[in-house]
Motif scaffolding. Structure first.
Motif, PDB file in Angstrom:
ATOM      1  N   ALA A   1       0.797  -1.219   0.000  1.00 21.50           N
ATOM      2  CA  ALA A   1       0.000   0.000   0.000  1.00 21.50           C
ATOM      3  C   ALA A   1       0.833   1.275   0.000  1.00 21.50           C
ATOM      4  O   ALA A   1       0.324   2.343  -0.343  1.00 21.50           O
ATOM      5  CB  ALA A   1      -0.927   0.010   1.214  1.00 21.50           C
ATOM      6  N   THR A   2       2.110   1.166   0.385  1.00 20.71           N
ATOM      7  CA  THR A   2       2.931   2.382   0.466  1.00 20.71           C
ATOM      8  C   THR A   2       4.117   2.405  -0.492  1.00 20.71           C
ATOM      9  O   THR A   2       4.723   3.452  -0.695  1.00 20.71           O
ATOM     10  CB  THR A   2       3.477   2.558   1.898  1.00 20.71           C
ATOM     11  N   VAL A   3       4.419   1.245  -1.088  1.00 16.75           N
ATOM     12  CA  VAL A   3       5.565   1.184  -2.004  1.00 16.75           C
ATOM     13  C   VAL A   3       5.145   0.697  -3.393  1.00 16.75           C
ATOM     14  O   VAL A   3       5.415   1.364  -4.401  1.00 16.75           O
ATOM     15  CB  VAL A   3       6.666   0.243  -1.440  1.00 16.75           C
ATOM     16  N   LYS A   4       4.480  -0.444  -3.434  1.00 20.19           N
ATOM     17  CA  LYS A   4       4.160  -1.059  -4.728  1.00 20.19           C
ATOM     18  C   LYS A   4       2.944  -0.442  -5.407  1.00 20.19           C
ATOM     19  O   LYS A   4       2.893  -0.350  -6.638  1.00 20.19           O
ATOM     20  CB  LYS A   4       3.948  -2.560  -4.536  1.00 20.19           C
ATOM     21  N   ASP A   5       1.942  -0.051  -4.631  1.00 21.20           N
ATOM     22  CA  ASP A   5       0.711   0.509  -5.203  1.00 21.20           C
ATOM     23  C   ASP A   5       0.292   1.707  -4.350  1.00 21.20           C
ATOM     24  O   ASP A   5      -0.609   1.610  -3.520  1.00 21.20           O
ATOM     25  CB  ASP A   5      -0.390  -0.551  -5.238  1.00 21.20           C
ATOM     26  N   LYS A   6       0.915   2.829  -4.559  1.00 24.27           N
ATOM     27  CA  LYS A   6       0.745   3.992  -3.696  1.00 24.27           C
ATOM     28  C   LYS A   6      -0.639   4.631  -3.781  1.00 24.27           C
ATOM     29  O   LYS A   6      -1.013   5.413  -2.911  1.00 24.27           O
ATOM     30  CB  LYS A   6       1.820   5.033  -4.008  1.00 24.27           C
ATOM     31  N   LYS A   7      -1.398   4.320  -4.792  1.00 24.99           N
ATOM     32  CA  LYS A   7      -2.744   4.897  -4.943  1.00 24.99           C
ATOM     33  C   LYS A   7      -3.826   3.986  -4.370  1.00 24.99           C
ATOM     34  O   LYS A   7      -4.994   4.363  -4.341  1.00 24.99           O
ATOM     35  CB  LYS A   7      -3.036   5.156  -6.425  1.00 24.99           C
ATOM     36  N   LEU A   8      -3.448   2.811  -3.929  1.00 26.30           N
ATOM     37  CA  LEU A   8      -4.407   1.783  -3.535  1.00 26.30           C
ATOM     38  C   LEU A   8      -5.383   2.260  -2.463  1.00 26.30           C
ATOM     39  O   LEU A   8      -6.604   2.179  -2.628  1.00 26.30           O
ATOM     40  CB  LEU A   8      -3.651   0.546  -3.036  1.00 26.30           C
ATOM     41  N   VAL A   9      -4.861   2.765  -1.350  1.00 29.25           N
ATOM     42  CA  VAL A   9      -5.710   3.151  -0.225  1.00 29.25           C
ATOM     43  C   VAL A   9      -6.568   4.356  -0.580  1.00 29.25           C
ATOM     44  O   VAL A   9      -7.777   4.383  -0.298  1.00 29.25           O
ATOM     45  CB  VAL A   9      -4.859   3.439   1.026  1.00 29.25           C
TER      46      VAL A   9
ATOM     47  N   ASN B   1       4.054   5.250   6.467  1.00 28.10           N
ATOM     48  CA  ASN B   1       4.430   5.774   5.151  1.00 28.10           C
ATOM     49  C   ASN B   1       3.227   6.141   4.297  1.00 28.10           C
ATOM     50  O   ASN B   1       3.376   6.718   3.217  1.00 28.10           O
ATOM     51  CB  ASN B   1       5.301   4.751   4.414  1.00 28.10           C
ATOM     52  N   ILE B   2       2.032   5.804   4.783  1.00 26.58           N
ATOM     53  CA  ILE B   2       0.825   6.138   4.028  1.00 26.58           C
ATOM     54  C   ILE B   2       0.456   7.609   4.183  1.00 26.58           C
ATOM     55  O   ILE B   2      -0.260   8.177   3.337  1.00 26.58           O
ATOM     56  CB  ILE B   2      -0.366   5.257   4.484  1.00 26.58           C
ATOM     57  N   ILE B   3       0.928   8.248   5.243  1.00 26.20           N
ATOM     58  CA  ILE B   3       0.495   9.620   5.551  1.00 26.20           C
ATOM     59  C   ILE B   3       0.738  10.601   4.405  1.00 26.20           C
ATOM     60  O   ILE B   3      -0.186  11.293   3.972  1.00 26.20           O
ATOM     61  CB  ILE B   3       1.141  10.103   6.861  1.00 26.20           C
ATOM     62  N   PRO B   4       1.962  10.703   3.874  1.00 28.19           N
ATOM     63  CA  PRO B   4       2.147  11.650   2.759  1.00 28.19           C
ATOM     64  C   PRO B   4       1.339  11.304   1.518  1.00 28.19           C
ATOM     65  O   PRO B   4       1.025  12.180   0.711  1.00 28.19           O
ATOM     66  CB  PRO B   4       3.656  11.581   2.479  1.00 28.19           C
ATOM     67  N   LEU B   5       0.968  10.041   1.367  1.00 26.62           N
ATOM     68  CA  LEU B   5       0.198   9.614   0.194  1.00 26.62           C
ATOM     69  C   LEU B   5      -1.271   9.998   0.309  1.00 26.62           C
ATOM     70  O   LEU B   5      -2.001   9.974  -0.702  1.00 26.62           O
ATOM     71  CB  LEU B   5       0.312   8.097   0.015  1.00 26.62           C
ATOM     72  N   LEU B   6      -1.717  10.359   1.519  1.00 24.32           N
ATOM     73  CA  LEU B   6      -3.129  10.694   1.725  1.00 24.32           C
ATOM     74  C   LEU B   6      -3.352  12.172   1.985  1.00 24.32           C
ATOM     75  O   LEU B   6      -4.492  12.597   2.203  1.00 24.32           O
ATOM     76  CB  LEU B   6      -3.685   9.881   2.902  1.00 24.32           C
ATOM     77  N   GLN B   7      -2.293  12.948   1.976  1.00 23.47           N
ATOM     78  CA  GLN B   7      -2.449  14.384   2.186  1.00 23.47           C
ATOM     79  C   GLN B   7      -3.238  15.008   1.040  1.00 23.47           C
ATOM     80  O   GLN B   7      -2.980  14.743  -0.132  1.00 23.47           O
ATOM     81  CB  GLN B   7      -1.071  15.047   2.314  1.00 23.47           C
ATOM     82  N   GLY B   8      -4.229  15.845   1.402  1.00 27.12           N
ATOM     83  CA  GLY B   8      -5.073  16.486   0.408  1.00 27.12           C
ATOM     84  C   GLY B   8      -6.132  15.581  -0.183  1.00 27.12           C
ATOM     85  O   GLY B   8      -6.740  15.918  -1.207  1.00 27.12           O
ATOM     86  N   LYS B   9      -6.389  14.424   0.461  1.00 24.19           N
ATOM     87  CA  LYS B   9      -7.360  13.454  -0.080  1.00 24.19           C
ATOM     88  C   LYS B   9      -8.699  13.500   0.653  1.00 24.19           C
ATOM     89  O   LYS B   9      -9.523  12.617   0.500  1.00 24.19           O
ATOM     90  CB  LYS B   9      -6.786  12.035   0.027  1.00 24.19           C
TER      91      LYS B   9
END
Length: 320
Positions: free
Chosen positions: A85-93, A124-132
């Protein structure tokens, strides 16, 4: 003819009764837990929430705790492990949350989340969810289980349940620790993991390498030594804490006092029986000679609330 008809009628009524009871029982299993419109990242956090009576819409975890492996959470969407969820498929969550209208994400913060995969970290998911347009709730496990359970209880409005859970855990852990040996045992332990390949009938055996979870949580507290690495060669380097054992007779090189079998016991039992028939001298391995072979649940520090029970089981095998 009348007797036959009566018998068929009786069987029909009985069958309807069984179906009715099954239909009533099935939803109760799901109603036993509150389903919340959220995603949980992390085995420890998911375990605590589960024991507090709460399950999420979706789960990102290593899935190494009993509620998952036994299929109790089959209705919950699994989005893979934190590495996926945080490396291979960053858009998954983010994409799943948007699709399902999920606005809340609960994240576990554990520094050493997985000793076998250092880059698998729910944080590591936190920066990927900012602004979501989602709310992120972080539970810190770095200060110990007690504050983490209380924090989870507060987030889930289960504070009373959290205190009860902590009371039971403390009691169970104290009981388990009373059974620990007062002096180091000094026993050599070999940990074998049996794996069945689906329903193919094929199987193989892994060796848990030294320094793994079993070492840290069970062997070291009792002064035992893991001897798995004595079977390791350049062709059998460990991956995620394990390496494949191609020849069961190689266990003679380690001559363990005790053999612990995790996973499926059948592949190990079958291999040992076959090897002993071909090479009777194998029966002189200390663990085999003394019948010190035990099948036990593995522990990878995900089902944290089950640790006291597992500690008692492992203590019973290593110390008597």
């Amino acid at each position: 003819m009348r007797r036959v008809n009566r018998l068929l009628m009786f069987l029909g009524v009985l069958l309807c009764l069984v179906w009715s009871m099954a239909a009533e029982a099935a939803p109760k299993q799901e109603l036993d837990k509150e389903n919340i419109n959220a995603i949980i990242l992390g085995d420890r956090l998911a375990t605590v929430a589960y024991h507090l009576g709460v399950v999420p819409e979706a789960l990102v975890a290593r899935c190494v705790w009993p509620a998952v492996t036994k299929g109790e959470l089959s209705h919950i969407k699994r989005l893979g492990c934190p590495k996926r969820a945080t490396v291979k498929d960053k858009k998954l969550v983010a994409e799943f949350a948007e699709k399902k209208g999920i606005k809340r994400i609960l994240i576990e913060n554990t520094g050493d989340f997985c000793r076998y995969m250092p880059d698998a970290n729910p944080m590591n998911i936190i920066p990927l969810l900012q602004g979501k347009n989602v709310v992120l709730d972080v539970v810190d496990f770095n200060q110990g289980l007690e504050p983490a359970v209380r924090a989870t209880g507060k987030l889930l409005n289960r504070e009373v349940e959290a205190e009860a859970l902590l009371g039971k855990y403390a009691s169970d852990l104290a009981r388990a620790k009373k059974k620990l040996p007062s002096a180091k045992l000094g026993k050599k332990v070999l940990i074998l993991n049996g794996i069945m390949v689906g329903k193919t009938g094929k199987s193989f055996i892994q060796v848990e390498a030294d320094g793994g979870y079993s070492d840290h949580f069970f062997l070291e507290p009792m002064g035992c030594e893991s001897v798995g690495n004595l079977l390791m060669t350049k062709e059998k380097e460990a991956s995620k804490g394990y390496f494949t054992l191609n020849n069961i007779a190689d266990i003679a090189k380690a001559d363990p006092d005790i053999i612990i079998v995790t996973g499926e016991s059948f592949p190990v039992e079958k291999a040992l029986a076959g090897a002993a028939r071909k090479n009777p001298a194998l029966n002189q391995v200390t663990a085999l000679k003394n019948h010190e072979i035990y099948s036990l649940p593995a522990y990878m520090d995900g089902s944290v609330l089950d640790y006291p029970y597992l500690l008692m089981l492992w203590t019973g095998a290593l110390y008597r």
